[in-house]
Design an enzyme around this catalytic site. Structure first.
Site, PDB file in Angstrom:
ATOM      1  N   GLU A  76       4.591  -7.757  -5.297  1.00  0.00           N
ATOM      2  CA  GLU A  76       3.155  -7.495  -5.290  1.00  0.00           C
ATOM      3  C   GLU A  76       2.860  -6.133  -5.883  1.00  0.00           C
ATOM      4  OE1 GLU A  76       2.811  -9.141  -0.755  1.00  0.00           O
ATOM      5  OE2 GLU A  76       2.534  -7.039  -1.149  1.00  0.00           O
ATOM      6  N   CYS A  89      -0.312   0.783  -7.043  1.00  0.00           N
ATOM      7  CA  CYS A  89       0.790   0.829  -6.098  1.00  0.00           C
ATOM      8  C   CYS A  89       1.735  -0.305  -6.510  1.00  0.00           C
ATOM      9  CB  CYS A  89       0.233   0.614  -4.696  1.00  0.00           C
ATOM     10  SG  CYS A  89       1.503   0.507  -3.447  1.00  0.00           S
ATOM     11  N   CYS A  96      13.045  -5.788   0.953  1.00  0.00           N
ATOM     12  CA  CYS A  96      13.682  -4.484   1.215  1.00  0.00           C
ATOM     13  C   CYS A  96      14.705  -4.689   2.329  1.00  0.00           C
ATOM     14  CB  CYS A  96      12.645  -3.449   1.634  1.00  0.00           C
ATOM     15  SG  CYS A  96      13.355  -1.824   2.023  1.00  0.00           S
ATOM     16  N   CYS A 100      12.458  -1.613   8.406  1.00  0.00           N
ATOM     17  CA  CYS A 100      11.530  -0.876   9.269  1.00  0.00           C
ATOM     18  C   CYS A 100      10.682  -1.918  10.009  1.00  0.00           C
ATOM     19  CB  CYS A 100      10.648   0.054   8.453  1.00  0.00           C
ATOM     20  SG  CYS A 100      11.608   1.237   7.480  1.00  0.00           S
ATOM     21  N   CYS A 103       6.949  -2.942   9.026  1.00  0.00           N
ATOM     22  CA  CYS A 103       6.664  -3.180   7.610  1.00  0.00           C
ATOM     23  C   CYS A 103       6.886  -4.645   7.243  1.00  0.00           C
ATOM     24  CB  CYS A 103       7.569  -2.270   6.784  1.00  0.00           C
ATOM     25  SG  CYS A 103       7.569  -2.645   5.028  1.00  0.00           S
ATOM     26  N   GLY A 146       9.818  -2.480  -1.345  1.00  0.00           N
ATOM     27  CA  GLY A 146      11.135  -1.965  -1.682  1.00  0.00           C
ATOM     28  C   GLY A 146      11.317  -0.476  -1.505  1.00  0.00           C
ATOM     29  N   SER A 201       8.583   9.124   3.905  1.00  0.00           N
ATOM     30  CA  SER A 201       7.993   8.444   5.058  1.00  0.00           C
ATOM     31  C   SER A 201       8.645   8.964   6.325  1.00  0.00           C
ATOM     32  CB  SER A 201       8.223   6.930   4.944  1.00  0.00           C
ATOM     33  OG  SER A 201       7.640   6.471   3.748  1.00  0.00           O
ATOM     34  N   ASN A 277      -1.272  -0.498   9.312  1.00  0.00           N
ATOM     35  CA  ASN A 277      -1.829  -1.802   8.968  1.00  0.00           C
ATOM     36  C   ASN A 277      -1.113  -2.819   9.850  1.00  0.00           C
ATOM     37  OD1 ASN A 277      -3.734  -2.484   6.971  1.00  0.00           O
ATOM     38  ND2 ASN A 277      -2.362  -1.804   5.339  1.00  0.00           N
ATOM     39  N   CYS A 320       1.843  -3.047   2.454  1.00  0.00           N
ATOM     40  CA  CYS A 320       3.166  -3.258   1.878  1.00  0.00           C
ATOM     41  C   CYS A 320       3.777  -4.617   2.237  1.00  0.00           C
ATOM     42  CB  CYS A 320       4.014  -2.106   2.412  1.00  0.00           C
ATOM     43  SG  CYS A 320       5.724  -2.137   2.021  1.00  0.00           S
TER      44      CYS A 320
END
Ligand code: SAH
Ligand code: SF4
Length: 331
Positions: A76, A89, A96, A100, A103, A146, A201, A277, A320
């Site tokens: 995306e 972005c 990935c 996390c 995410c 990623g 991050s 989010n 993400c």
């Protein structure tokens, strides 16, 4: 071009056609003779990705596109219209592997690294779209799917091509790489002579909590990440951006803000606060506006520059990895 018996200036023409006029294939390069166009079509693949779905936020200021790569993998990229910027972005991997918990991309697992061409193609796709509106891409952030530093060479090759004045030619300071905090790669990046921006991050400076949220913290705990960041700052004299996604009742207390401020004191840095989010598999909510504001005030009080990032595109799942995750579970 040489192998095809073509004059040297054809290479330059090809780069201008692909990176500055955003031609999709040699068929569209009308400055080339037909025979050459056909030959090039036979030799190379041009369509690195196909747009599957594009959705716009209600105010039309955020556009998210789900792309399919040639082998069927999904990625995306998001375009955000700000006052004076057109920020993309983009993704560096499909999925990935770092897991996390908060995410959506992490929840997918790693599918594969993107090639430099696939990274560049995301930018060219939007550059073409913006050109139709007489607009330009002004900034590119690697904050899509990623971990860019797990695909270090391809990411650098892509940015160097996008930065190269003979190719796309966007200024180096307009690119930002966001990393989960891979300490060795932060040091490696510091040793390179580039002007790309670095975002890290962090989310919290509490090792126990950070390990829970980001398993990679067991390998590179807060102290190691921050030591690598100090090395980067010393080496490059450039400001680092720390990203902190605020999760209600998890990392957003006043004590959390104090602890963060304490760790970042005297560092050449900037903190980006963004309310989480929400994603399906992580049942927690983002902090409310008032909490985010108080958190920011505490950092300000310690002279740590801080901005609250507006939530963009929540209703279009612009967080993400959220769109690809949804596509996977519905197909
Ligand atoms: N892998 C890199 C870059 C991609 S993620 C990294 O982790 O930095 C880009 C940013 O989005 C990171 O700061 C990441 O922590 C954040 N992020 C991921 N999921 C999120 C969510 N649900 N809400 C808010 N931010 C999120
Ligand atoms: Fe990977 Fe970044 Fe998502 Fe963590 S936050 S799983 S590193 S994309």
């Amino acid at each position: 071009m040489k192998a095809l018996g073509q004059p040297g200036f054809r290479t330059e023409q090809m780069w201008v056609a692909l990176y500055q006029h955003f031609r999709r294939s040699p068929q569209e390069i009308t400055t080339f003779p037909k025979s050459l166009r056909e030959k090039l079509d036979e030799i190379f693949e041009y369509q690195a990705l196909t747009a599957l779905r594009a959705i716009e936020s209600e105010d039309g200021r955020t556009v998210k596109t789900l792309f399919k790569l040639r082998d069927g993998e999904l990625i995306e990229a998001v375009l955000m219209y700000y006052e004076d910027r057109r920020t993309l972005c983009i993704s560096s991997q499909s999925g990935c592997g770092l897991g996390c918990t908060f995410c959506a991309t992490g929840q997918m697992g790693l599918r594969r690294n993107l090639s430099s061409g696939e990274i560049i193609a995301q930018v060219l796709y939007y550059a073409r779209l913006l050109a139709e509106q007489d607009e330009l891409v002004t900034n590119v952030v690697l904050m899509g799917m990623g971990e860019p530093f797990h695909n270090y060479e391809n990411v650098m090759e892509a940015l160097d091509r996008l930065n190269n004045p003979d190719a796309f030619g966007m200024g180096a300071r307009r690119f930002t790489i966001s990393t989960v905090g891979l300490a060795p790669q932060i040091r490696r990046f510091a040793d390179e002579d580039t002007q790309y921006n670095l975002a890290v991050s962090l989310h919290t400076v509490d090792n126990e909590l950070r390990s829970e949220m980001m398993p990679i913290n067991r390998k590179y705990p807060v102290e190691e990440v921050l030591a690598a960041c100090r090395y980067y700052i010393r080496k490059t004299n450039r400001r680092i951006t720390f990203e902190v996604a605020l999760i209600s009742g998890v990392n957003d207390s006043l004590a959390d803000a104090e602890a963060l401020a304490h760790k970042l004191e005297n560092m050449l840095c900037h903190v980006n606060l963004i309310p989480l989010n929400p994603t399906e598999d992580f049942g927690k909510q983002g902090s409310d506006a008032e909490n985010v504001r108080r958190f920011c005030d505490i950092l300000d009080g310690h002279h740590i520059p801080c901005t609250v990032r507006l939530r963009r595109g929540i209703e279009i799942k612009a967080g993400c990895g959220q769109l690809a995750a949804e596509h996977e579970s519905s197909s």
